[in-house]
Design a protein around this motif. Structure first.
Motif, PDB file in Angstrom:
ATOM      1  N   ASP A 150      -5.981  -2.684   9.746  1.00 28.62           N
ATOM      2  CA  ASP A 150      -5.449  -3.161  11.027  1.00 28.62           C
ATOM      3  C   ASP A 150      -4.506  -2.097  11.585  1.00 28.62           C
ATOM      4  OD1 ASP A 150      -4.199  -4.380  13.158  1.00 28.62           O
ATOM      5  OD2 ASP A 150      -3.430  -6.080  12.017  1.00 28.62           O
ATOM      6  N   GLU A 151      -4.852  -1.497  12.713  1.00 25.05           N
ATOM      7  CA  GLU A 151      -4.050  -0.413  13.264  1.00 25.05           C
ATOM      8  C   GLU A 151      -2.628  -0.827  13.594  1.00 25.05           C
ATOM      9  OE1 GLU A 151      -6.017   1.416  16.536  1.00 25.05           O
ATOM     10  OE2 GLU A 151      -7.640   2.257  15.307  1.00 25.05           O
ATOM     11  N   LYS A 152      -2.377  -2.108  13.764  1.00 28.56           N
ATOM     12  CA  LYS A 152      -1.043  -2.595  14.075  1.00 28.56           C
ATOM     13  C   LYS A 152      -0.196  -2.828  12.828  1.00 28.56           C
ATOM     14  CE  LYS A 152      -2.462  -4.824  18.408  1.00 28.56           C
ATOM     15  NZ  LYS A 152      -2.511  -6.113  19.159  1.00 28.56           N
ATOM     16  N   SER A 153      -0.801  -2.743  11.668  1.00 24.84           N
ATOM     17  CA  SER A 153      -0.074  -3.006  10.422  1.00 24.84           C
ATOM     18  C   SER A 153       0.799  -1.814  10.044  1.00 24.84           C
ATOM     19  CB  SER A 153      -1.064  -3.284   9.296  1.00 24.84           C
ATOM     20  OG  SER A 153      -0.398  -3.320   8.038  1.00 24.84           O
ATOM     21  N   PRO A 154       1.991  -2.078   9.507  1.00 22.59           N
ATOM     22  CA  PRO A 154       2.849  -0.983   9.047  1.00 22.59           C
ATOM     23  C   PRO A 154       2.264  -0.241   7.857  1.00 22.59           C
ATOM     24  CG  PRO A 154       3.767  -3.089   8.375  1.00 22.59           C
ATOM     25  CD  PRO A 154       2.640  -3.390   9.323  1.00 22.59           C
ATOM     26  N   VAL A 155       1.268  -0.838   7.183  1.00 23.23           N
ATOM     27  CA  VAL A 155       0.658  -0.176   6.033  1.00 23.23           C
ATOM     28  C   VAL A 155      -0.795   0.204   6.322  1.00 23.23           C
ATOM     29  CG1 VAL A 155       2.223  -1.190   4.355  1.00 23.23           C
ATOM     30  CG2 VAL A 155       0.103  -2.407   4.938  1.00 23.23           C
ATOM     31  N   HIS A 156      -1.113   0.376   7.617  1.00 21.78           N
ATOM     32  CA  HIS A 156      -2.429   0.908   7.977  1.00 21.78           C
ATOM     33  C   HIS A 156      -2.630   2.248   7.282  1.00 21.78           C
ATOM     34  CE1 HIS A 156      -5.215   3.153  10.749  1.00 21.78           C
ATOM     35  NE2 HIS A 156      -5.873   2.009  10.644  1.00 21.78           N
ATOM     36  N   PHE A 157      -3.867   2.581   6.943  1.00 21.08           N
ATOM     37  CA  PHE A 157      -4.116   3.771   6.120  1.00 21.08           C
ATOM     38  C   PHE A 157      -3.692   5.078   6.783  1.00 21.08           C
ATOM     39  CE2 PHE A 157      -8.286   2.774   8.143  1.00 21.08           C
ATOM     40  CZ  PHE A 157      -8.457   3.932   8.905  1.00 21.08           C
ATOM     41  N   ALA A 158      -3.478   5.073   8.095  1.00 22.90           N
ATOM     42  CA  ALA A 158      -3.021   6.293   8.766  1.00 22.90           C
ATOM     43  C   ALA A 158      -1.499   6.404   8.797  1.00 22.90           C
ATOM     44  CB  ALA A 158      -3.561   6.353  10.194  1.00 22.90           C
ATOM     45  N   GLN A 159      -0.812   5.302   8.514  1.00 19.58           N
ATOM     46  CA  GLN A 159       0.644   5.366   8.440  1.00 19.58           C
ATOM     47  C   GLN A 159       1.049   6.117   7.169  1.00 19.58           C
ATOM     48  OE1 GLN A 159       2.636   4.655  10.735  1.00 19.58           O
ATOM     49  NE2 GLN A 159       1.629   3.169  12.080  1.00 19.58           N
ATOM     50  N   HIS A 160       2.221   6.762   7.233  1.00 18.45           N
ATOM     51  CA  HIS A 160       2.624   7.639   6.133  1.00 18.45           C
ATOM     52  C   HIS A 160       3.370   6.841   5.058  1.00 18.45           C
ATOM     53  CE1 HIS A 160       2.236  11.577   8.655  1.00 18.45           C
ATOM     54  NE2 HIS A 160       1.224  10.747   8.809  1.00 18.45           N
ATOM     55  N   LEU A 161       2.594   6.196   4.210  1.00 20.80           N
ATOM     56  CA  LEU A 161       3.128   5.427   3.083  1.00 20.80           C
ATOM     57  C   LEU A 161       3.438   6.390   1.951  1.00 20.80           C
ATOM     58  CD1 LEU A 161       1.661   2.155   1.593  1.00 20.80           C
ATOM     59  CD2 LEU A 161       2.021   4.132   0.128  1.00 20.80           C
ATOM     60  N   ASP A 162       4.697   6.360   1.478  1.00 17.18           N
ATOM     61  CA  ASP A 162       5.143   7.335   0.478  1.00 17.18           C
ATOM     62  C   ASP A 162       5.952   6.680  -0.635  1.00 17.18           C
ATOM     63  OD1 ASP A 162       4.084   9.534   1.823  1.00 17.18           O
ATOM     64  OD2 ASP A 162       5.919   9.913   2.935  1.00 17.18           O
ATOM     65  N   ARG A 163       5.878   7.268  -1.816  1.00 17.90           N
ATOM     66  CA  ARG A 163       6.817   7.096  -2.921  1.00 17.90           C
ATOM     67  C   ARG A 163       7.137   5.630  -3.257  1.00 17.90           C
ATOM     68  NH1 ARG A 163       9.491  12.133  -3.689  1.00 17.90           N
ATOM     69  NH2 ARG A 163      11.241  11.094  -4.664  1.00 17.90           N
ATOM     70  N   PRO A 164       6.140   4.826  -3.646  1.00 22.10           N
ATOM     71  CA  PRO A 164       6.453   3.446  -4.042  1.00 22.10           C
ATOM     72  C   PRO A 164       7.296   3.417  -5.310  1.00 22.10           C
ATOM     73  CG  PRO A 164       4.218   4.009  -4.676  1.00 22.10           C
ATOM     74  CD  PRO A 164       4.719   5.158  -3.846  1.00 22.10           C
ATOM     75  N   HIS A 165       8.188   2.434  -5.380  1.00 14.28           N
ATOM     76  CA  HIS A 165       8.969   2.216  -6.598  1.00 14.28           C
ATOM     77  C   HIS A 165       8.959   0.729  -6.922  1.00 14.28           C
ATOM     78  CE1 HIS A 165      10.644   6.245  -7.105  1.00 14.28           C
ATOM     79  NE2 HIS A 165      10.778   6.285  -5.796  1.00 14.28           N
ATOM     80  N   ILE A 166       8.787   0.404  -8.195  1.00 12.23           N
ATOM     81  CA  ILE A 166       8.742  -0.983  -8.655  1.00 12.23           C
ATOM     82  C   ILE A 166       9.929  -1.241  -9.569  1.00 12.23           C
ATOM     83  CG2 ILE A 166       7.456  -2.693  -9.994  1.00 12.23           C
ATOM     84  CD1 ILE A 166       4.894  -1.224  -9.182  1.00 12.23           C
ATOM     85  N   ILE A 167      10.541  -2.402  -9.398  1.00 14.93           N
ATOM     86  CA  ILE A 167      11.671  -2.809 -10.225  1.00 14.93           C
ATOM     87  C   ILE A 167      11.432  -4.251 -10.666  1.00 14.93           C
ATOM     88  CG2 ILE A 167      13.028  -3.544  -8.204  1.00 14.93           C
ATOM     89  CD1 ILE A 167      15.529  -2.481  -9.638  1.00 14.93           C
ATOM     90  N   TYR A 168      11.727  -4.553 -11.930  1.00 13.12           N
ATOM     91  CA  TYR A 168      11.504  -5.903 -12.449  1.00 13.12           C
ATOM     92  C   TYR A 168      12.799  -6.703 -12.377  1.00 13.12           C
ATOM     93  CZ  TYR A 168      10.526  -9.749 -15.651  1.00 13.12           C
ATOM     94  OH  TYR A 168      10.374 -11.007 -16.210  1.00 13.12           O
ATOM     95  N   ASN A 169      12.685  -7.936 -11.879  1.00 13.36           N
ATOM     96  CA  ASN A 169      13.846  -8.812 -11.759  1.00 13.36           C
ATOM     97  C   ASN A 169      13.783  -9.891 -12.839  1.00 13.36           C
ATOM     98  OD1 ASN A 169      15.576 -11.052 -10.835  1.00 13.36           O
ATOM     99  ND2 ASN A 169      15.828  -9.812  -8.996  1.00 13.36           N
ATOM    100  N   GLU A 170      14.692  -9.807 -13.804  1.00 15.11           N
ATOM    101  CA  GLU A 170      14.690 -10.757 -14.918  1.00 15.11           C
ATOM    102  C   GLU A 170      15.038 -12.173 -14.472  1.00 15.11           C
ATOM    103  OE1 GLU A 170      17.146  -9.439 -18.102  1.00 15.11           O
ATOM    104  OE2 GLU A 170      15.961  -7.623 -18.501  1.00 15.11           O
ATOM    105  N   LYS A 171      15.800 -12.307 -13.386  1.00 16.75           N
ATOM    106  CA  LYS A 171      16.212 -13.625 -12.906  1.00 16.75           C
ATOM    107  C   LYS A 171      15.049 -14.373 -12.268  1.00 16.75           C
ATOM    108  CE  LYS A 171      19.490 -15.854  -9.755  1.00 16.75           C
ATOM    109  NZ  LYS A 171      20.607 -15.636  -8.778  1.00 16.75           N
ATOM    110  N   THR A 172      14.261 -13.679 -11.461  1.00 19.59           N
ATOM    111  CA  THR A 172      13.154 -14.322 -10.759  1.00 19.59           C
ATOM    112  C   THR A 172      11.817 -14.152 -11.477  1.00 19.59           C
ATOM    113  OG1 THR A 172      12.708 -12.344  -9.432  1.00 19.59           O
ATOM    114  CG2 THR A 172      14.311 -13.917  -8.553  1.00 19.59           C
ATOM    115  N   ASN A 173      11.798 -13.288 -12.509  1.00 23.67           N
ATOM    116  CA  ASN A 173      10.564 -12.951 -13.214  1.00 23.67           C
ATOM    117  C   ASN A 173       9.506 -12.380 -12.271  1.00 23.67           C
ATOM    118  OD1 ASN A 173      11.419 -13.786 -15.829  1.00 23.67           O
ATOM    119  ND2 ASN A 173      11.071 -15.923 -15.223  1.00 23.67           N
ATOM    120  N   LYS A 174       9.973 -11.617 -11.285  1.00 23.10           N
ATOM    121  CA  LYS A 174       9.070 -10.994 -10.323  1.00 23.10           C
ATOM    122  C   LYS A 174       9.157  -9.470 -10.431  1.00 23.10           C
ATOM    123  CE  LYS A 174       7.897 -14.812  -7.930  1.00 23.10           C
ATOM    124  NZ  LYS A 174       6.502 -15.296  -7.776  1.00 23.10           N
TER     125      LYS A 174
END
Length: 372
Positions: free
Chosen positions: A81-105
């Motif tokens: 979807d060209e209107k999406s912030p994560v459209h494949f032409a948008q410059h998505l960079d450097r993902p980081h994941i963090i685990y939350n022990e309180k929410t288990n997410k």
């Protein structure tokens, strides 16, 4: 794990997964969970020259030895979807994941550099119950009223309080479009309890004059009570010397202690940019700098002072260090018609220490087993 093909790291060489395909985890990070190592990053498999495709989501790999990686699939999908912030032409960079022990997410943050105007950068946040699940986007927005660039996430092991460090591109109030005023500091801000947003006030660190003298790509790690930030100069995919800063607290006074790559004759961090640092959970003092060699087509005689060349080129008051013709030839390596990040390589190297000073040496090959 089946199809093991490696028993060591080969920095800068082609790296294949257990199916024999190039690993696609650029701008990546490693985390240890559930008895496995997980590597994730930008999936660049479709980012071919002139394709108009910047990313094809975030891909995850698993391993039991850090050498051989099994493809676990795409855990955050690119949008068509060209209107999406994560459209494949948008410059998505450097993902980081963090685990939350309180929410288990598991919480993923991603930087989006808008292709319409690259100085305007936002953060996307997505969550999942398991690291192998597909992450669902819950927000895409400007944080703290500033354009937030490259970043890293950190969680205090004792308090479980989390923080984000990011390169402040601009603040929308004063230096919105003037490049010479952008990238003038690294921001530290606390996250809320579920790690899905920032809260409270932020602090600014490692201040510079901005522009070509700015710093980006902060990568955080801790050792023996000291906190470290590795940063790069703002030269895009062109490599430049990594600098290190040290501090005793998350939001204290950071001291820049200079470059850390040893015998780096080109002054390019061995032609790479660090995206994160992984502390091996079962080794006494092994930290691994996770880095990308984005441009594999640089000339053999790439100038050792290229960062300075770009800085003087942006400053009309200084005499250029390279002719326009020579500079244009090198800059062409990063043009959309030539650049092929689908074949970018990785430069994973151990961080060693001289007292409290980190050092990164070049190894053609190295093994985890060689460290205590």
């Amino acid at each position: 794990m089946e199809n093991k093909r490696y028993d060591r790291f080969y920095p800068g060489k082609e790296w294949l997964d257990t199916d024999g395909k190039r690993i696609q985890a650029h701008g990546g990070s490693i985390m240890y969970a559930n008895g496995k190592y997980y590597l994730y990053g930008e999936n660049k498999e479709k980012s071919l020259p002139s394709s108009g495709i910047w990313h094809w989501g975030v891909r995850l790999y698993s391993s039991d030895d850090l050498y051989n990686w099994k493809d676990e699939g795409i855990i955050f999908k690119a949008s068509e979807d060209e209107k999406s912030p994560v459209h494949f032409a948008q410059h998505l960079d450097r993902p980081h994941i963090i685990y939350n022990e309180k929410t288990n997410k598991y919480v993923m943050w991603i930087k989006i550099m808008k292709k319409e105007r690259k100085c305007d950068q936002i953060m996307v946040v997505a969550v999942a119950d398991k690291i192998t699940d597909e992450f669902k986007m819950i927000s895409a927005k400007t944080i703290l009223g500033v354009s937030s660039g490259d970043f890293d996430l950190v969680c205090d092991e004792k308090t479980k309080k989390a923080y984000i460090y990011f390169d402040k591109v601009h603040d929308y109030k004063t230096n919105h479009l003037d490049y010479s005023k952008q990238h003038d500091c690294v921001v530290c801000a606390p996250l809320n309890d579920d790690y899905t947003d920032v809260e409270g006030s932020y602090t600014e660190h490692l201040k510079t004059s901005g522009g070509a003298d700015g710093r980006e790509a902060p990568s955080f790690f801790e050792r023996d009570g000291k906190k470290y930030l590795l940063t790069s100069a703002t030269t895009g995919y062109f490599p430049n010397p990594t600098e290190c800063a040290v501090c005793d607290s998350y939001q204290g006074d950071w001291e820049n202690i200079g470059t850390i790559h040893v015998n780096d004759t080109e002054n390019t961090s061995f032609r790479s940019q660090i995206s994160s640092v992984f502390k091996h959970p079962f080794k006494k003092d092994l930290y691994i700098a996770v880095a990308d060699r984005w441009l594999v087509n640089l000339p053999d005689n790439f100038p050792s002072n290229f960062c300075d060349i770009l800085r003087t080129n942006d400053d009309p008051s200084k005499e250029p260090l390279m002719s326009k013709e020579e500079l244009d030839k090198i800059m062409a390596c990063n043009s959309p018609e030539v650049r092929n990040t689908s074949i970018a390589d990785y430069v994973y190297l151990p961080i060693e220490f001289d007292g409290n000073i980190p050092k990164i040496k070049w190894y053609d090959e190295w093994k985890i087993e060689d460290f205590e």
